[in-house]
Design a protein around this motif. Structure first.
Motif, PDB file in Angstrom:
ATOM      1  N   PRO A   1       0.822  -1.217   0.000  1.00 47.52           N
ATOM      2  CA  PRO A   1       0.000   0.000   0.000  1.00 47.52           C
ATOM      3  C   PRO A   1       0.851   1.260   0.000  1.00 47.52           C
ATOM      4  N   GLY A   2       0.562   2.168  -0.927  1.00 47.64           N
ATOM      5  CA  GLY A   2       1.282   3.431  -0.989  1.00 47.64           C
ATOM      6  C   GLY A   2       2.664   3.362  -1.578  1.00 47.64           C
ATOM      7  N   LYS A   3       3.041   2.191  -2.081  1.00 45.70           N
ATOM      8  CA  LYS A   3       4.382   2.032  -2.653  1.00 45.70           C
ATOM      9  C   LYS A   3       4.304   1.583  -4.103  1.00 45.70           C
ATOM     10  N   GLU A   4       5.423   1.742  -4.813  1.00 48.95           N
ATOM     11  CA  GLU A   4       5.477   1.289  -6.185  1.00 48.95           C
ATOM     12  C   GLU A   4       5.622  -0.232  -6.249  1.00 48.95           C
ATOM     13  N   ARG A   5       5.211  -0.784  -7.379  1.00 49.09           N
ATOM     14  CA  ARG A   5       5.387  -2.209  -7.599  1.00 49.09           C
ATOM     15  C   ARG A   5       6.881  -2.516  -7.681  1.00 49.09           C
ATOM     16  N   GLU A   6       7.293  -3.612  -7.022  1.00 49.79           N
ATOM     17  CA  GLU A   6       8.716  -3.944  -7.001  1.00 49.79           C
ATOM     18  C   GLU A   6       8.952  -5.388  -7.395  1.00 49.79           C
ATOM     19  N   PHE A   7      10.125  -5.625  -7.958  1.00 49.05           N
ATOM     20  CA  PHE A   7      10.546  -6.950  -8.364  1.00 49.05           C
ATOM     21  C   PHE A   7      10.780  -7.823  -7.136  1.00 49.05           C
ATOM     22  N   VAL A   8      10.366  -9.088  -7.231  1.00 48.65           N
ATOM     23  CA  VAL A   8      10.595 -10.046  -6.149  1.00 48.65           C
ATOM     24  C   VAL A   8      11.546 -11.154  -6.598  1.00 48.65           C
ATOM     25  N   ALA A   9      11.179 -11.841  -7.701  1.00 52.74           N
ATOM     26  CA  ALA A   9      11.996 -12.971  -8.152  1.00 52.74           C
ATOM     27  C   ALA A   9      11.664 -13.282  -9.602  1.00 52.74           C
ATOM     28  N   VAL A  10      12.639 -13.878 -10.298  1.00 51.76           N
ATOM     29  CA  VAL A  10      12.450 -14.305 -11.683  1.00 51.76           C
ATOM     30  C   VAL A  10      13.072 -15.689 -11.855  1.00 51.76           C
ATOM     31  N   ILE A  11      12.462 -16.478 -12.736  1.00 61.72           N
ATOM     32  CA  ILE A  11      12.981 -17.802 -13.045  1.00 61.72           C
ATOM     33  C   ILE A  11      13.066 -17.941 -14.564  1.00 61.72           C
ATOM     34  N   SER A  12      14.137 -18.558 -15.036  1.00 61.52           N
ATOM     35  CA  SER A  12      14.337 -18.731 -16.468  1.00 61.52           C
ATOM     36  C   SER A  12      13.311 -19.703 -17.048  1.00 61.52           C
ATOM     37  N   SER A  13      13.259 -19.748 -18.364  1.00 62.12           N
ATOM     38  CA  SER A  13      12.246 -20.573 -19.034  1.00 62.12           C
ATOM     39  C   SER A  13      12.370 -22.046 -18.649  1.00 62.12           C
ATOM     40  N   GLY A  14      13.562 -22.528 -18.511  1.00 60.39           N
ATOM     41  CA  GLY A  14      13.772 -23.926 -18.149  1.00 60.39           C
ATOM     42  C   GLY A  14      13.825 -24.190 -16.656  1.00 60.39           C
ATOM     43  N   GLY A  15      13.864 -23.122 -15.892  1.00 60.28           N
ATOM     44  CA  GLY A  15      13.882 -23.256 -14.443  1.00 60.28           C
ATOM     45  C   GLY A  15      15.267 -23.371 -13.822  1.00 60.28           C
TER      46      GLY A  15
ATOM     47  N   GLN B   1      -3.431 -11.231  -2.528  1.00 63.76           N
ATOM     48  CA  GLN B   1      -3.058 -10.459  -1.345  1.00 63.76           C
ATOM     49  C   GLN B   1      -2.357 -11.341  -0.316  1.00 63.76           C
ATOM     50  N   VAL B   2      -1.227 -10.875   0.163  1.00 61.40           N
ATOM     51  CA  VAL B   2      -0.511 -11.510   1.275  1.00 61.40           C
ATOM     52  C   VAL B   2      -0.448 -10.504   2.411  1.00 61.40           C
ATOM     53  N   THR B   3      -0.962 -10.894   3.563  1.00 61.81           N
ATOM     54  CA  THR B   3      -0.947 -10.034   4.744  1.00 61.81           C
ATOM     55  C   THR B   3      -0.228 -10.762   5.872  1.00 61.81           C
TER      56      THR B   3
ATOM     57  N   GLU C   1       6.636  -6.515   6.711  1.00 62.86           N
ATOM     58  CA  GLU C   1       6.958  -5.726   5.521  1.00 62.86           C
ATOM     59  C   GLU C   1       6.810  -6.509   4.216  1.00 62.86           C
ATOM     60  N   ASP C   2       6.520  -7.797   4.293  1.00 58.92           N
ATOM     61  CA  ASP C   2       6.204  -8.577   3.093  1.00 58.92           C
ATOM     62  C   ASP C   2       4.749  -8.427   2.686  1.00 58.92           C
ATOM     63  N   THR C   3       3.960  -7.742   3.503  1.00 59.09           N
ATOM     64  CA  THR C   3       2.556  -7.517   3.186  1.00 59.09           C
ATOM     65  C   THR C   3       2.431  -6.733   1.886  1.00 59.09           C
ATOM     66  N   ALA C   4       1.704  -7.300   0.933  1.00 57.50           N
ATOM     67  CA  ALA C   4       1.571  -6.681  -0.389  1.00 57.50           C
ATOM     68  C   ALA C   4       0.637  -7.525  -1.246  1.00 57.50           C
ATOM     69  N   VAL C   5       0.261  -6.977  -2.383  1.00 60.51           N
ATOM     70  CA  VAL C   5      -0.368  -7.773  -3.429  1.00 60.51           C
ATOM     71  C   VAL C   5       0.746  -8.318  -4.304  1.00 60.51           C
ATOM     72  N   TYR C   6       0.745  -9.618  -4.509  1.00 55.89           N
ATOM     73  CA  TYR C   6       1.782 -10.283  -5.296  1.00 55.89           C
ATOM     74  C   TYR C   6       1.241 -10.595  -6.693  1.00 55.89           C
ATOM     75  N   TYR C   7       2.029 -10.219  -7.704  1.00 57.19           N
ATOM     76  CA  TYR C   7       1.625 -10.363  -9.097  1.00 57.19           C
ATOM     77  C   TYR C   7       2.581 -11.271  -9.864  1.00 57.19           C
ATOM     78  N   CYS C   8       1.986 -12.041 -10.734  1.00 61.39           N
ATOM     79  CA  CYS C   8       2.720 -12.873 -11.679  1.00 61.39           C
ATOM     80  C   CYS C   8       2.868 -12.084 -12.982  1.00 61.39           C
ATOM     81  N   HIS C   9       4.003 -12.207 -13.638  1.00 61.51           N
ATOM     82  CA  HIS C   9       4.255 -11.406 -14.840  1.00 61.51           C
ATOM     83  C   HIS C   9       5.080 -12.188 -15.848  1.00 61.51           C
ATOM     84  N   THR C  10       4.804 -11.933 -17.114  1.00 53.87           N
ATOM     85  CA  THR C  10       5.670 -12.421 -18.178  1.00 53.87           C
ATOM     86  C   THR C  10       5.587 -11.478 -19.362  1.00 53.87           C
ATOM     87  N   THR C  11       6.503 -11.609 -20.294  1.00 49.19           N
ATOM     88  CA  THR C  11       6.493 -10.853 -21.533  1.00 49.19           C
ATOM     89  C   THR C  11       6.535 -11.850 -22.677  1.00 49.19           C
ATOM     90  N   VAL C  12       5.526 -11.773 -23.541  1.00 52.00           N
ATOM     91  CA  VAL C  12       5.345 -12.778 -24.588  1.00 52.00           C
ATOM     92  C   VAL C  12       5.537 -12.146 -25.962  1.00 52.00           C
TER      93      VAL C  12
END
Length: 121
Positions: free
Chosen positions: A41-55, A116-118, A89-100
């Motif tokens: 809340p009140g903050k910009e969206r931030e990167f958490v983690a990324v995994i390669s296509s093969g894992g 939502q994670v609270t 401080e991990d409380t946030a809405v968590y989003y999944c993302h990709t670029t296709v």
């Protein structure tokens, strides 16, 4: 069309764990890296983690390194984020993302609706 659907959020006490999932459809899942972001809340969206296509390759934000684990199951078109040792401080809405890459050759970003994670006692 590309769809990303997150699940697994909820209310957890500090020190607890959650496992988030993102079910993907509408594209060749195994060909693309997958990323988790979060927005508090009140903050910009931030990167958490990324995994390669093969894992085989993962990268984490410093704030979650050693506590969160990203993984994927290409047979089930699903990416997971295991959240351990949770802090308020991990409380946030968590989003999944990709670029296709679309038919015309351009890459387009796609986001899920978020889960939502609270973290609170």
């Amino acid at each position: 069309q590309v769809q990303l659907v997150e699940s697994g959020g909820g209310l957890v006490q500090p020190g607890g764990s959650l496992r988030l999932s993102c079910a993907a459809s509408g594209f060749t899942f195994s060909s693309y890296p997958m990323t988790w972001y979060r927005q508090a809340p009140g903050k910009e969206r931030e990167f958490v983690a990324v995994i390669s296509s093969g894992g085989g390759s993962t990268t984490y934000a410093d704030s979650v390194k050693g506590r969160f684990i990203i993984s994927r199951d290409n047979a089930k078109n699903t990416v997971h984020l295991q959240l351990n040792s949770l802090k308020p401080e991990d409380t946030a809405v968590y989003y999944c993302h990709t670029t296709v890459r679309e038919l015309g050759g351009a890459f387009y970003p796609y986001w899920g609706q978020g889960t939502q994670v609270t973290v609170s006692s």
